[in-house]
Scaffold this motif. Structure first.
Motif, PDB file in Angstrom:
ATOM      1  N   LEU A  65       0.783  -1.169   0.028  1.00 51.12           N
ATOM      2  CA  LEU A  65      -0.010   0.024  -0.151  1.00 51.12           C
ATOM      3  C   LEU A  65       0.664   1.150  -0.021  1.00 51.12           C
ATOM      4  CD1 LEU A  65      -2.534  -0.986   2.755  1.00 51.12           C
ATOM      5  CD2 LEU A  65      -2.906  -0.934   0.459  1.00 51.12           C
ATOM      6  N   ALA A  66       0.114   2.288  -0.522  1.00 49.34           N
ATOM      7  CA  ALA A  66       1.111   3.472  -0.440  1.00 49.34           C
ATOM      8  C   ALA A  66      -0.118   4.901  -0.065  1.00 49.34           C
ATOM      9  CB  ALA A  66       1.767   4.070  -1.389  1.00 49.34           C
ATOM     10  N   ALA A  67      -0.052   5.975   0.091  1.00 53.36           N
ATOM     11  CA  ALA A  67      -0.935   6.809   0.351  1.00 53.36           C
ATOM     12  C   ALA A  67      -0.529   7.911  -0.864  1.00 53.36           C
ATOM     13  CB  ALA A  67      -1.076   7.493   1.457  1.00 53.36           C
ATOM     14  N   MET A  68      -1.507   8.555  -1.321  1.00 56.31           N
ATOM     15  CA  MET A  68      -1.160   9.925  -2.295  1.00 56.31           C
ATOM     16  C   MET A  68      -1.860  11.044  -1.710  1.00 56.31           C
ATOM     17  SD  MET A  68      -0.583   8.588  -6.159  1.00 56.31           S
ATOM     18  CE  MET A  68      -1.901   7.969  -6.824  1.00 56.31           C
ATOM     19  N   ILE A  69      -1.089  12.156  -1.896  1.00 58.17           N
ATOM     20  CA  ILE A  69      -1.584  13.452  -1.518  1.00 58.17           C
ATOM     21  C   ILE A  69      -1.950  14.029  -2.719  1.00 58.17           C
ATOM     22  CG2 ILE A  69      -1.476  15.684  -0.469  1.00 58.17           C
ATOM     23  CD1 ILE A  69       0.482  14.466   1.410  1.00 58.17           C
ATOM     24  N   LEU A  70      -3.314  14.423  -3.022  1.00 55.37           N
ATOM     25  CA  LEU A  70      -3.840  14.982  -4.039  1.00 55.37           C
ATOM     26  C   LEU A  70      -4.383  16.478  -3.730  1.00 55.37           C
ATOM     27  CD1 LEU A  70      -5.606  11.714  -5.518  1.00 55.37           C
ATOM     28  CD2 LEU A  70      -3.489  12.586  -6.352  1.00 55.37           C
ATOM     29  N   PRO A  71      -4.482  17.096  -5.037  1.00 58.92           N
ATOM     30  CA  PRO A  71      -5.228  18.455  -4.804  1.00 58.92           C
ATOM     31  C   PRO A  71      -6.732  18.407  -4.403  1.00 58.92           C
ATOM     32  CG  PRO A  71      -4.281  18.492  -6.942  1.00 58.92           C
ATOM     33  CD  PRO A  71      -4.061  17.069  -6.543  1.00 58.92           C
ATOM     34  N   ARG A  72      -7.538  19.354  -4.017  1.00 62.95           N
ATOM     35  CA  ARG A  72      -8.860  19.322  -3.898  1.00 62.95           C
ATOM     36  C   ARG A  72      -9.619  20.080  -4.956  1.00 62.95           C
ATOM     37  NH1 ARG A  72     -11.507  21.925   0.675  1.00 62.95           N
ATOM     38  NH2 ARG A  72     -13.019  20.822   0.014  1.00 62.95           N
ATOM     39  N   SER A  73     -10.396  19.432  -5.668  1.00 61.56           N
ATOM     40  CA  SER A  73     -10.673  20.136  -7.034  1.00 61.56           C
ATOM     41  C   SER A  73     -11.255  21.413  -6.768  1.00 61.56           C
ATOM     42  CB  SER A  73     -11.732  18.955  -7.674  1.00 61.56           C
ATOM     43  OG  SER A  73     -12.743  18.843  -6.970  1.00 61.56           O
ATOM     44  N   GLU A 116      -7.936  24.923   7.568  1.00 59.62           N
ATOM     45  CA  GLU A 116      -8.602  24.573   6.201  1.00 59.62           C
ATOM     46  C   GLU A 116      -8.365  23.386   5.594  1.00 59.62           C
ATOM     47  OE1 GLU A 116      -8.384  28.252   3.601  1.00 59.62           O
ATOM     48  OE2 GLU A 116      -9.383  27.075   2.068  1.00 59.62           O
ATOM     49  N   ARG A 117      -9.131  22.690   4.930  1.00 64.79           N
ATOM     50  CA  ARG A 117      -8.874  21.622   4.114  1.00 64.79           C
ATOM     51  C   ARG A 117      -8.063  21.904   3.039  1.00 64.79           C
ATOM     52  NH1 ARG A 117     -14.276  19.233   3.143  1.00 64.79           N
ATOM     53  NH2 ARG A 117     -14.978  21.391   3.006  1.00 64.79           N
ATOM     54  N   ILE A 118      -7.013  21.420   2.733  1.00 60.32           N
ATOM     55  CA  ILE A 118      -6.130  21.884   1.590  1.00 60.32           C
ATOM     56  C   ILE A 118      -5.595  20.770   0.669  1.00 60.32           C
ATOM     57  CG2 ILE A 118      -4.840  24.009   2.760  1.00 60.32           C
ATOM     58  CD1 ILE A 118      -2.579  21.875   3.824  1.00 60.32           C
ATOM     59  N   ALA A 119      -5.958  19.665   0.974  1.00 53.15           N
ATOM     60  CA  ALA A 119      -5.597  18.395   0.079  1.00 53.15           C
ATOM     61  C   ALA A 119      -6.330  17.376   0.414  1.00 53.15           C
ATOM     62  CB  ALA A 119      -3.974  18.358   0.075  1.00 53.15           C
ATOM     63  N   GLN A 120      -6.173  16.164  -0.113  1.00 50.61           N
ATOM     64  CA  GLN A 120      -6.629  14.778   0.243  1.00 50.61           C
ATOM     65  C   GLN A 120      -5.897  13.780   0.262  1.00 50.61           C
ATOM     66  OE1 GLN A 120     -10.225  14.167  -1.949  1.00 50.61           O
ATOM     67  NE2 GLN A 120      -9.213  15.081  -3.863  1.00 50.61           N
ATOM     68  N   LEU A 121      -5.903  12.743   0.956  1.00 43.97           N
ATOM     69  CA  LEU A 121      -5.144  11.760   1.117  1.00 43.97           C
ATOM     70  C   LEU A 121      -5.891  10.282   0.627  1.00 43.97           C
ATOM     71  CD1 LEU A 121      -2.043  10.822   2.460  1.00 43.97           C
ATOM     72  CD2 LEU A 121      -3.799   9.965   4.482  1.00 43.97           C
ATOM     73  N   VAL A 122      -5.264   9.577  -0.291  1.00 48.38           N
ATOM     74  CA  VAL A 122      -5.977   8.539  -0.748  1.00 48.38           C
ATOM     75  C   VAL A 122      -5.011   7.296  -0.643  1.00 48.38           C
ATOM     76  CG1 VAL A 122      -6.998   7.451  -2.838  1.00 48.38           C
ATOM     77  CG2 VAL A 122      -7.110   9.841  -2.752  1.00 48.38           C
ATOM     78  N   LEU A 123      -5.564   6.264  -0.020  1.00 50.22           N
ATOM     79  CA  LEU A 123      -4.541   4.920  -0.012  1.00 50.22           C
ATOM     80  C   LEU A 123      -4.750   4.032  -1.166  1.00 50.22           C
ATOM     81  CD1 LEU A 123      -3.154   3.995   2.745  1.00 50.22           C
ATOM     82  CD2 LEU A 123      -5.019   5.838   3.255  1.00 50.22           C
ATOM     83  N   VAL A 124      -3.813   3.828  -1.646  1.00 50.19           N
ATOM     84  CA  VAL A 124      -3.692   3.140  -3.054  1.00 50.19           C
ATOM     85  C   VAL A 124      -2.925   1.672  -2.909  1.00 50.19           C
ATOM     86  CG1 VAL A 124      -4.011   5.020  -4.589  1.00 50.19           C
ATOM     87  CG2 VAL A 124      -1.798   4.546  -3.741  1.00 50.19           C
TER      88      VAL A 124
END
Ligand SMILES: O=c1ccn([C@H]2C[C@H](O)[C@@H](COP(=O)(O)OP(=O)(O)OP(=O)(O)O)O2)c(=O)[nH]1
Ligand SMILES: [Mg+2]
Length: 153
Positions: A65-73, A116-124
């Motif tokens: 597993l890893a996690a990715m930090i992605l922008p909020r749209s 403030e919510r600045i980004a999102q974390l997704v487990l992949v």
């Protein structure tokens, strides 16, 4: 629904209080919103990039597993606030604070508020490659064609 437990450390006392702990916004959410653990609002001028603490660390531990930090749209599209590294990749053995590189790629300044919510974390899922060196591949239909090769006449 796939749920798995991960160890996290809270590195800032405000997490879970004035700065909410990350949570899935809806049942179907893929991403957990990460919040700016700032001491004061931070104004990003056009073109400016700042590394922002989240107040949390996660030890994924499982190499598959890893996690990715992605922008909020919304932030990216409306305000030009994206990631300085475009995408953040969190290794399964990383134990440090989750950091978000915030880049104002827009043309007006933007103030990031505390919490403030600045980004999102997704487990992949991750597959680590082992390489078998060969002299030729079994021929595929595509072969070496790429970069717009399909659909050309
Ligand atoms: O947006 C990000 C990207 C990375 N990291 C952390 C987790 C990751 O496991 C570690 C290293 O990231 P990466 O491998 O992308 O950076 P590097 O420049 O190759 O550094 P290193 O030499 O430490 O691997 O930094 C973050 O906190 N936020
Ligand atoms: Mg690296």
């Amino acid at each position: 629904m796939t749920r798995q437990t991960f160890q996290v450390r809270i590195l800032d006392d405000r997490i879970g209080h004035s700065v909410p702990f990350p949570e899935y916004a809806t049942e179907g959410s893929a991403g957990l919103d990460l919040r700016a653990c700032l001491d004061a609002p931070l104004t990003l001028k056009p073109g400016q990039t700042e590394l922002i603490k989240t107040g949390l660390s996660i030890h994924i531990a499982d190499p598959s597993l890893a996690a990715m930090i992605l922008p909020r749209s919304g932030l990216g599209h409306k305000h030009g606030i994206v990631l300085g590294n475009l995408v953040g990749l969190i290794d399964s053995d990383y134990q440090g604070e989750l950091m978000v590189s915030c880049w104002n790629r827009g043309s007006t300044e933007f103030t990031v508020e505390v919490g403030e919510r600045i980004a999102q974390l997704v487990l992949v899922p991750v597959v680590q490659a082992e390489f078998e060196v060969v002299s030729a591949f079994d021929q595929s239909k595509r072969g070496e064609g790429g970069f717009g090769s399909t659909g050309s006449h």
